[in-house]
Design a protein around this motif. Structure first.
Motif, short mmCIF file in Angstrom:
data_model
loop_
_atom_site.label_atom_id
_atom_site.label_comp_id
_atom_site.label_asym_id
_atom_site.label_seq_id
_atom_site.Cartn_x
_atom_site.Cartn_y
_atom_site.Cartn_z
N LYS A 107 0.87 -1.18 0.00
CA LYS A 107 0.00 0.00 0.00
C LYS A 107 0.90 1.22 0.00
N THR A 108 0.36 2.38 -0.33
CA THR A 108 1.15 3.60 -0.32
C THR A 108 1.08 4.26 1.05
N GLY A 109 2.11 5.08 1.34
CA GLY A 109 2.14 5.75 2.63
C GLY A 109 3.54 6.16 3.03
N PRO A 110 3.80 6.34 4.32
CA PRO A 110 5.11 6.75 4.81
C PRO A 110 6.14 5.64 4.64
N PRO A 111 7.41 5.89 4.96
CA PRO A 111 8.44 4.86 4.79
C PRO A 111 8.14 3.53 5.47
N ASP A 112 7.28 3.54 6.47
CA ASP A 112 6.94 2.29 7.17
C ASP A 112 6.27 1.26 6.26
N VAL A 113 5.72 1.70 5.12
CA VAL A 113 5.06 0.73 4.23
C VAL A 113 6.08 -0.09 3.43
N LEU A 114 7.34 0.32 3.45
CA LEU A 114 8.38 -0.46 2.77
C LEU A 114 8.62 -1.75 3.55
N GLU A 115 8.54 -2.86 2.85
CA GLU A 115 8.60 -4.18 3.51
C GLU A 115 9.70 -5.02 2.88
N LEU A 116 10.67 -5.42 3.69
CA LEU A 116 11.72 -6.32 3.23
C LEU A 116 11.27 -7.76 3.44
N VAL B 288 11.51 9.89 -7.35
CA VAL B 288 10.33 9.22 -7.90
C VAL B 288 9.96 7.99 -7.07
N ASP B 289 10.95 7.30 -6.49
CA ASP B 289 10.66 6.14 -5.64
C ASP B 289 9.84 6.58 -4.42
N CYS B 290 10.23 7.71 -3.84
CA CYS B 290 9.52 8.22 -2.66
C CYS B 290 8.10 8.66 -3.03
N LYS B 291 7.95 9.23 -4.22
CA LYS B 291 6.63 9.71 -4.64
C LYS B 291 5.70 8.56 -5.01
N ILE B 292 6.24 7.47 -5.50
CA ILE B 292 5.42 6.28 -5.72
C ILE B 292 5.01 5.69 -4.38
N ARG B 293 5.97 5.59 -3.49
CA ARG B 293 5.70 5.01 -2.16
C ARG B 293 4.65 5.80 -1.40
N ASP B 294 4.73 7.15 -1.46
CA ASP B 294 3.79 7.95 -0.66
C ASP B 294 2.45 8.19 -1.36
N GLY B 295 2.33 7.75 -2.63
CA GLY B 295 1.05 7.86 -3.33
C GLY B 295 0.91 9.08 -4.20
N THR B 296 1.94 9.95 -4.25
CA THR B 296 1.88 11.11 -5.14
C THR B 296 1.75 10.65 -6.59
N TRP C 100 5.75 4.36 -12.08
CA TRP C 100 4.57 4.03 -11.27
C TRP C 100 3.55 3.21 -12.04
N GLU C 101 3.54 3.27 -13.37
CA GLU C 101 2.55 2.50 -14.13
C GLU C 101 3.08 1.14 -14.58
N ASN C 102 4.35 0.86 -14.29
CA ASN C 102 4.91 -0.43 -14.67
C ASN C 102 4.32 -1.55 -13.79
N ILE D 71 12.31 18.78 -15.77
CA ILE D 71 12.36 17.41 -15.25
C ILE D 71 11.03 17.12 -14.55
N LEU D 72 10.30 16.13 -15.03
CA LEU D 72 8.99 15.80 -14.46
C LEU D 72 9.10 15.60 -12.95
N ASN D 73 8.26 16.32 -12.20
CA ASN D 73 8.27 16.21 -10.74
C ASN D 73 6.90 16.64 -10.21
N PRO D 74 6.67 16.55 -8.89
CA PRO D 74 5.35 16.91 -8.36
C PRO D 74 4.92 18.34 -8.63
N ASN D 75 5.87 19.24 -8.96
CA ASN D 75 5.52 20.63 -9.28
C ASN D 75 5.14 20.82 -10.74
N THR D 76 5.21 19.75 -11.52
CA THR D 76 4.87 19.85 -12.94
C THR D 76 3.42 20.30 -13.10
#
Length: 324
Positions: free
Chosen positions: A9-18, A44-52, A93-95, A242-247
């Motif tokens: 699921k998306t969210g804070p760093p805690d959603v990362l699961e090893l 981009v990894d952080c923005k996928i993880r947090d749901g942006t 994110w769409e892969n 460069i594509l980013n959340p401010n785009t």
């Protein structure tokens, strides 16, 4: 079964699961299985993880940067044991293909995404290279630059920025101005080779260069910086965003109507040929990867927390194994 980091699921760093029960990927014709030594954390990894940038499919193995050894090959270009690097679409994110996410012991790459790793540099840090260098290269290439062209790079000390400065100088033979914070001015000028630096906290680049315009502006920031960048372009200059959340999609649409000048949005694409050019510069010590900090894969949550802090210098690398 092998180790991998995924999100359910998306969210804070805690959603990362090893996990240690991830199925070892299999390959198809034209693909290569790579045993990973390192990868990195990109914005981009952080923005996928947090749901942006919400992922199309969950669970998802994050990451697109690859550095390691060929384990198995169904390609005539590569053989077992080759030291390789690549950008995979695992960053996108769409892969939906988890085989090519790079936060894992093993990952899959298409053969034409790969490049030979530069000699003399450990794979332990080279996972920090592919995405940012290819982004910088593709952003600069969009300007069809000639030697002596004037280039403005925003955020010159950042992941993409520190390579954009170096590649603009070394590969494109340009005159380079870069913006940076006060703590990074000396670093960007003396270590990266910028011809001029601008302290963005104290100087307005649009005022300083209103009569000395640029052939291309490479912008990793957007927002107000984007609007000001328009004012310092030459008559036929290129704004390379460069594509980013401010785009802003409205600005992109408006940019399509530009006459003379060119508005380009860069969403980096895997490209083994371009990465080989970059790696050759690295091997010759003409450009340098600046590593901000190295984390082990088991500490991926801490790596994301660190990467989301503002104003880091260089790349956050994630080490998966040792180069033998």
């Amino acid at each position: 079964m092998v180790h991998a980091v995924l999100i359910r699921k998306t969210g804070p760093p805690d959603v990362l699961e090893l996990v240690d029960d991830y199925e070892k990927p299999t390959i198809k014709d034209g693909e290569v299985l790579v045993r990973q030594v390192s990868t990195s954390v990109n914005p981009v990894d952080c923005k996928i993880r947090d749901g942006t940038f919400p992922p199309k499919k969950l669970p998802k193995v994050l990451g697109g940067d690859l550095a390691g050894f060929v384990e198995e090959s169904k390609s005539s270009k590569w053989k077992k044991g080759d030291r390789v690097m690549a950008l995979t679409y695992g960053y996108h994110w769409e892969n939906e293909d988890n085989r090519i996410g790079t936060y894992a012991d093993y990952t899959v790459s298409k053969d034409d995404w790969l490049a030979k790793a530069p000699k003399g540099i450990l794979l332990n840090i080279l996972g920090g290279v592919p995405l940012v260098t290819l982004t910088a290269f593709q952003a600069l290439e969009a300007g069809n630059l000639k030697p002596g062209a004037r280039v403005l790079v925003h955020a010159g000390a950042g992941g993409v920025g520190h390579f954009a400065v170096q590649l603009a100088k070394v590969h494109f033979k340009a005159y380079v101005v870069a913006t940076a914070g006060p703590n990074n001015l000396k670093f960007v000028k003396e270590e990266l080779g910028a011809d001029e630096v601008v302290n963005y906290r104290e100087e307005d680049f649009s005022e300083k260069y209103k009569d000395k315009p640029f052939d291309i502006v490479v912008d990793c920031i957007g927002g107000v910086v984007e609007e000001k960048s328009y004012t310092v372009l030459t008559e036929h200059g290129t704004y390379s965003h460069i594509l980013n959340p401010n785009t802003d999609q409205k600005k992109i649409e408006a940019g399509k109507g530009w006459k003379g000048r060119k508005y380009v949005v860069i969403l980096v694409q895997p490209n083994g040929e371009q990465l080989q050019i970059i790696n050759d510069h690295l091997e010759k010590d003409e450009i340098t990867l600046i590593v901000d900090k190295i984390f082990w894969l088991k500490d991926i949550r801490a790596a994301h927390v660190h990467a989301e802090k503002q104003h880091s210098r260089g790349k956050v690398v994630v080490q998966i194994s040792h180069e033998e």
